[in-house]
Design a protein around this motif. Structure first.
Motif, short mmCIF file in Angstrom:
data_model
loop_
_atom_site.label_atom_id
_atom_site.label_comp_id
_atom_site.label_asym_id
_atom_site.label_seq_id
_atom_site.Cartn_x
_atom_site.Cartn_y
_atom_site.Cartn_z
N ASN A 40 0.83 -1.21 0.00
CA ASN A 40 0.00 0.00 0.00
C ASN A 40 0.86 1.25 0.00
O ASN A 40 0.59 2.21 -0.73
N SER A 44 0.93 3.61 -3.47
CA SER A 44 0.26 4.92 -3.40
C SER A 44 1.24 6.01 -2.98
O SER A 44 0.81 7.13 -2.72
N HIS A 48 -2.23 6.51 0.74
CA HIS A 48 -3.34 5.81 1.41
C HIS A 48 -3.45 6.23 2.87
O HIS A 48 -4.52 6.20 3.47
N TYR A 184 -2.57 7.99 -14.83
CA TYR A 184 -3.03 7.04 -13.81
C TYR A 184 -3.26 5.66 -14.44
O TYR A 184 -2.88 4.64 -13.88
N SER A 188 -1.30 2.40 -13.45
CA SER A 188 -2.07 1.28 -12.88
C SER A 188 -1.81 -0.03 -13.62
O SER A 188 -1.58 -1.07 -13.01
#
Ligand SMILES: C[S@@+](CC[C@H](N)C(=O)[O-])C[C@H]1O[C@@H](n2cnc3c(N)ncnc32)[C@H](O)[C@@H]1O
Length: 252
Positions: A40, A44, A48, A184, A188
């Motif tokens: 995480n 990010s 996050h 993005y 991703s």
């Protein structure tokens, strides 16, 4: 509550029988549980943490009064710890998740820090083993898009909240900032699965993550579902160019 055997849903970009999705989701989180928190932060760039802090601020548990909170799909405890830190000595949080491995990491992380103020329950968001009108607050962060029957989970959220109780959901959303959307998408679909492969040895699980974000309903449609489950004063707020959103509703 069970769907017909022919009903299908999304598992990432694949169509799977409704009954099969949960098993596949559970495999994903069994596989990544021990490296979940590290991933995480990496994926990010630490964002996050700010999103979860915003969720705890939106909840604002009282400092001086008793507050019973339920964090569903609570995984390794990130949201629960923030709610406990934001509340007072009379705040209690139940972390509920379908996956015992994720909860085990949460238990280890909590240690003795919140003794008597936190407990962990292994259960399904679609059928909570909890009496009606038990909780003052309910959160679900990055969890609801993994649940096969979202409408059932929302109805259960409404059922276990007391009148005046607050429902909050933090979830990935639709990027609507021109320029950021293309960037993005590239990040991703290319970087995240590769990074997941390196850190957890399981690129496939992170491909699911990215695809499941694209399948989740847009903010207005999800807000309608929250209203249909019985909540009032339903609102939503996009953050970071729409990468995530906080949805809010009240049991009135
Ligand atoms: C992306 S993690 C989010 C964990 C945590 N809320 C966070 O924000 O870090 C998704 C979690 O949803 C849980 N989950 C998936 N399906 C569920 C269900 N039907 N009921 C309860 N939890 C579920 C998974 O086991 C996993 O721990």
């Amino acid at each position: 509550m069970a769907g017909s055997p022919d009903e299908t849903t999304h598992f990432g970009s694949q169509s799977v029988p409704l009954g099969e999705k949960q098993e596949r989701v559970n495999d994903v989180f069994h596989s990544v549980a021990r490296r979940y928190d590290l991933m995480n932060d990496l994926m990010s760039a630490g964002l996050h943490r700010a999103w979860k802090a915003a969720l705890a601020t939106a909840l604002s548990p009282p400092k001086k009064r008793a507050f019973r909170h339920l964090d569903v799909a609570g995984g390794t405890g990130d949201v629960a710890f923030r709610v406990l830190d934001a509340g007072g000595a009379l705040t209690h949080v139940t972390v509920l998740d379908i996956n015992g491995d994720m909860l085990e990491v949460g238990r280890e992380r909590a240690g003795a820090r919140y003794d008597g103020r936190i407990d962990f329950v292994e259960a399904n968001a679609e059928a909570l083993p909890i009496e009606d009108a038990t909780f003052d607050g309910y959160t679900i962060a990055f969890g609801i898009r993994n649940v096969p029957r979202i409408d059932a989970a929302l109805r259960e959220a409404h059922r276990v909240l007391r009148r005046g109780g607050h429902f909050l959901c933090l979830e990935f959303s639709n990027v609507d900032l021109p320029g950021l959307d293309a960037l993005y998408d590239a990040y991703s679909f290319n970087v995240i699965p590769a990074l997941g492969g390196l850190v957890t040895g399981d690129a496939e699980s992170y491909r699911y993550l990215v695809e499941s974000i694209r399948r989740f309903p847009p903010r207005a449609a999800f807000a309608r579902m929250i209203g249909e489950a019985g909540f009032g004063r339903v609102t939503h707020r996009a953050m970071t160019g729409g990468i995530v959103a906080i949805h809010s509703g009240w049991k009135i």
